[in-house]
Design an enzyme around this catalytic site. Structure first.
Site, PDB file in Angstrom:
ATOM      1  N   ASP A  69     -64.323  75.820  68.175  1.00 37.27           N
ATOM      2  CA  ASP A  69     -63.935  77.081  67.554  1.00 37.27           C
ATOM      3  C   ASP A  69     -62.631  77.599  68.152  1.00 37.27           C
ATOM      4  OD1 ASP A  69     -64.157  79.317  65.940  1.00 37.27           O
ATOM      5  OD2 ASP A  69     -66.172  79.862  66.625  1.00 37.27           O
TER       6      ASP A  69
ATOM      7  N   ASP B 145     -66.306  81.996  57.354  1.00 37.93           N
ATOM      8  CA  ASP B 145     -67.485  82.734  57.826  1.00 37.93           C
ATOM      9  C   ASP B 145     -68.164  83.455  56.672  1.00 37.93           C
ATOM     10  OD1 ASP B 145     -67.526  82.021  60.440  1.00 37.93           O
ATOM     11  OD2 ASP B 145     -66.365  83.726  61.153  1.00 37.93           O
TER      12      ASP B 145
HETATM   13  C1  DGJ Z   1     -66.559  82.050  64.455  1.00 35.40           C
HETATM   14  C2  DGJ Z   1     -67.202  80.954  63.680  1.00 35.40           C
HETATM   15  O1  DGJ Z   1     -66.597  80.848  62.430  1.00 35.40           O
HETATM   16  C3  DGJ Z   1     -68.688  81.234  63.549  1.00 35.40           C
HETATM   17  O2  DGJ Z   1     -69.290  80.247  62.764  1.00 35.40           O
HETATM   18  C4  DGJ Z   1     -69.299  81.285  64.917  1.00 35.40           C
HETATM   19  O3  DGJ Z   1     -69.237  80.029  65.523  1.00 35.40           O
HETATM   20  C5  DGJ Z   1     -68.589  82.334  65.753  1.00 35.40           C
HETATM   21  N1  DGJ Z   1     -67.162  82.149  65.751  1.00 35.40           N
HETATM   22  C6  DGJ Z   1     -69.091  82.303  67.172  1.00 35.40           C
HETATM   23  O4  DGJ Z   1     -68.400  83.137  67.988  1.00 35.40           O
END
Ligand code: DGJ
Length: 749
Positions: free
Chosen positions: A477, A547
């Site tokens: 990430d 997301d």
């Molecule tokens: C952003 C990601 O897109 C989410 O899926 C998740 O992993 C969060 N970060 C965790 O902090």
């Protein structure tokens, strides 16, 4: 094929259906002549240089050289000597003066690819491509500029990049060095970009370009959610199946500029490459700089053909080969269900429930390390929080493995929180500008990975974590954009290199990770899909798309993403309703069918589900396994877009041999008094007969709704001709209720 006609000093690059032509004017100026449908011959094309018109060429009319410079269709443009349009190259000499002039010196045709060192790149051997290296030079600066063109033999793709070498006696600074340009002379044209924001990534945006410029760009340090490093020029009549389209896609994950500009006489120039803002690359004598690659695709069969060409290019020649045919695990990720509030028992509960439903892998998301319970702490401390994972990581992973599930883990290696052991030990490891406190974003800061000790410190921790247990998958990430970018180690004149060096350091780390853990499945992610680009795909065959997991929102996010990137790269999960981002309720069946367009999984508390939903998971997993090989390896056709028609969305995947296809139809909004919708399929064999069936009953049972079923309401539509299915189409019956999804199977008999 790459041909050079000595008599006309013309280069003719051909792919199965396209020609790309450039030539020398006066034996020195490399100009662009044509990029479009394939030509048998290029004789006579050079008239497009208009050297017989005023101002003629500098060889004939030295008095008005600047008029020539401002009009000539340079193949690779340069700033400071009379071309006032958006340039590709700008160079400052040792005295701080800007000006460069590129003339032809020689060229070479090489089998296969020239691989750019340290950068992600398209792949190819002598059997599938050749590379043309045209050497331009600036004699005053002693600069060599190699224009590299890789021409694929079985794909309508030309990949460009640029290598600059300082052969002079003095240092120079590259102020901009874009990867390539495209020159066209359209009567009228549209520009298509993939614009967006967090939660609305890669929304297709199309506008007509009459004067001035349209650009897509990022100054955020990553390719960003706001714009994607992609741009297409379309004839105004172009749609999915007709019209001309020229696409440019950059294999890069940092700041970029993509700009389409109409010049003073109505010609179009498009440039693409690393953004020149905050970029300055000093080069001492002997040093070289290599740009990222830009992949050009031309189609005269609309956007659909362009899309399929990019999919083939990226699946076959960019993403690591094994992922083309390897099944991807169906996963359950705990993020949306638990956020950071979990422990071993919770995860074991997830694993048990997942196993019962036929899911392959448990992914443990953010919150397992340091003392992280929320976003205020611990990034940088890549060791297990034993309060949560009692007995450690290996114990948990072994237990999950013993249940027959694989295990995946979340990391965010590029970041540090002030509340972390790493920061307390090395407060100077983050990017910062002297005298300023760097600004936080999500309470975190970006590590200066351009420094070797920082890179090593981070990598060793990540390496040790992965080596400590049987980890099959990593979700990498990156949850903030870069700011306050200054490095304590870089020399004063080299701070302008940092943003690019940072991207190179991330690439190097992912490359090393895959070398040390060759079986690992890496999924990139950046606050959702903020670093979804061809650069990252070189390392990870899938990227978390957004997301925003609302299936209806995902329709346009996935439509925009799949315009360029293979469907098998789109991380897509079924999540809980009401959806966490939008509050929308969408039937479980529809959520699954939309997620099946990408890599598939669940992002919800599988321990506590509605029994009627939980009961559907095994069937959904089985369906995904059935259709995924076609999604992964087949051709993708966009049939209808909710973005355009405001009632339904529809796409198809078809095997390369046209023997099997799946069509997903989502009725987004129900409407009264609207008859069944006629849908024309694409990509089938017109000569063949197909058995067509649809899962009407499945959909009905799934959401317990009603349908108005017409005469075609049976599961099997019968044996229908490919020609008929494509020209006349089928009538998709009116379904009662919003957000209903149907899946058609079309199987050759
Ligand atoms: C952003 C990601 O897109 C989410 O899926 C998740 O992993 C969060 N970060 C965790 O902090």
């Amino acid at each position: 094929m790459i041909q050079y006609y000595e008599d006309r000093q013309t280069f003719h690059l051909t792919t199965p259906n396209t020609s790309y032509v450039m030539a020398l004017a006066d034996g020195v100026w490399l100009g662009h002549l044509y990029y479009g449908a394939k030509l048998h011959d290029t004789a006579g094309m050079e008239q497009a240089f208009r050297l017989n018109e005023f101002p003629f060429s500098p060889a004939v009319n030295e008095r008005d050289k600047v008029r020539f410079m401002q009009m000539f269709p340079f193949e690779y443009s340069f700033l400071g000597t009379g071309d006032y349009r958006e340039p590709c190259l700008s160079v400052e000499n040792a005295h701080g003066m800007t000006g460069v002039e590129l003339t032809y010196r020689s060229h070479e045709i090489l089998p296969g690819k020239v691989v750019p060192d340290g950068l992600p790149h398209t792949r190819g051997c002598g059997e599938c491509c050749d590379t043309l290296d045209v050497l331009l030079e600036d004699r005053v600066l002693g600069l060599e500029v190699h224009l590299l063109y890789t021409v694929y033999k079985d794909l309508d793709v030309i990949v460009k990049s640029v290598r600059v070498v300082n052969r002079g006696d003095e240092p120079v600074v590259l102020k901009r060095v874009l990867s390539g340009q495209l020159n066209l002379e359209p009567d009228r044209c549209d520009v298509l970009t993939l614009h967006g924001s967090w939660g609305r990534e890669r929304t297709i945006t199309r506008q007509s370009l009459k004067t001035g410029a349209v650009s897509a760009e990022s100054l955020r340090g990553v390719s960003s959610a706001e714009d994607s490093p992609f741009l297409a020029i379309l004839t105004p009549n172009a749609d999915q199946t007709t019209g001309e389209v020229w696409g440019m896609s950059l294999v890069y994950s940092g700041n970029f500029l993509a700009k389409a500009q109409i010049d003073q006489i109505g010609r179009l120039r498009c440039v693409m490459g690393i953004h020149p803002e905050n970029f300055a690359w000093p080069m001492t004598p002997g040093e070289e700089f290599q740009s990222p690659e830009v992949c050009l695709v031309y189609s005269n069969e609309g956007l659909g053909k362009m899309t399929r060409t990019y999919h083939d290019l990226y699946r076959n020649h960019l993403i690591e080969k094994r992922w083309l045919t390897q099944d991807r695990p169906v996963l359950v990720n705990n993020w949306e269900a638990t956020m950071m509030d979990f422990d071993t028992d919770v995860l074991i509960g997830f694993a048990k429930a997942a196993k019962e439903s036929g899911i392959d892998m448990l992914v443990m998301d953010d919150g397992w390390f340091g003392h992280r319970d929320d976003d205020t702490s611990s990034l940088g401390d890549w060791f297990v929080n034993e309060k949560k994972l009692k007995g450690g990581l290996k114990k948990l992973v072994d237990a999950v493995n013993d249940m027959g599930l694989k295990f995946g883990i979340w990391v965010e290696p590029e970041m540090v929180c002030e509340d972390s052991e790493l920061f307390r030990a090395h407060p100077d490891w983050r990017f910062s500008l002297p005298g300023r406190k760097p600004g936080a974003l999500r309470q975190q800061y970006v590590l200066d990975l351009t420094r070797q000790e920082v890179w090593d410190g981070v990598y060793n921790q990540i390496h040790d974590t992965l080596a400590s247990a049987n980890i099959a998958y990593v979700k990498w990430d990156m949850n903030r954009y870069l700011a306050d970018v200054g490095s304590l180690e870089a020399e004063p004149g080299c701070q302008g290199q940092l943003l690019h060096r940072y991207v190179l350091a991330v690439y190097r780390m992912q490359e090393r990770l895959l070398k040390d853990f060759p079986d690992l499945l890496l999924e990139n992610c950046s606050s959702g899909g903020a670093r979804y680009d061809a650069g990252m795909l070189f390392y990870s065959p899938q990227i978390w798309t957004s997301d925003d997991t609302d299936a209806i929102e995902r329709l346009s996010i996935q439509e925009g993403t799949a315009l360029v990137f293979p469907m098998s790269t789109m991380g897509a999960h079924v999540s809980v309703c009401p959806n966490q981002q939008t509050g929308r309720e969408v039937p479980f069946n529809t959520r699954a069918k939309v997620a099946m367009a990408g890599t598939f999984g669940y992002e919800m508390d599988v321990r506590n589900m509605k029994p009627e939903e939980k009961a559907q998971i095994p069937g959904q997993v089985a369906l995904f396994r059935k259709i995924h090989p076609v999604v992964r390896e087949g051709d993708y056709y966009r049939i209808a877009s909710f973005r355009e028609n405001h009632h339904s969305d529809c796409w198809m995947v078809v095997t390369k041999d046209r023997a099997l296809a799946y069509m997903t139809y989502v009725q987004v909004l129900a409407a009264p008094n609207r008859p069944g919708v006629r849908v024309r399929m694409q990509g089938l064999d017109p000569e063949a007969c197909y058995e067509v069936s649809c899962d009407y009953e499945g959909s009905m049972a799934a959401h317990n709704g009603e349908m108005s079923l017409g005469p075609q309401s049976s599961k099997k539509l019968g044996r229908l001709n490919g020609d008929m299915l494509m020209k006349h189409g089928i009538i998709v019956p009116r379904v009662r209720g919003d957000y209903q999804a149907l899946l058609y199977e079309v199987r050759k008999v």
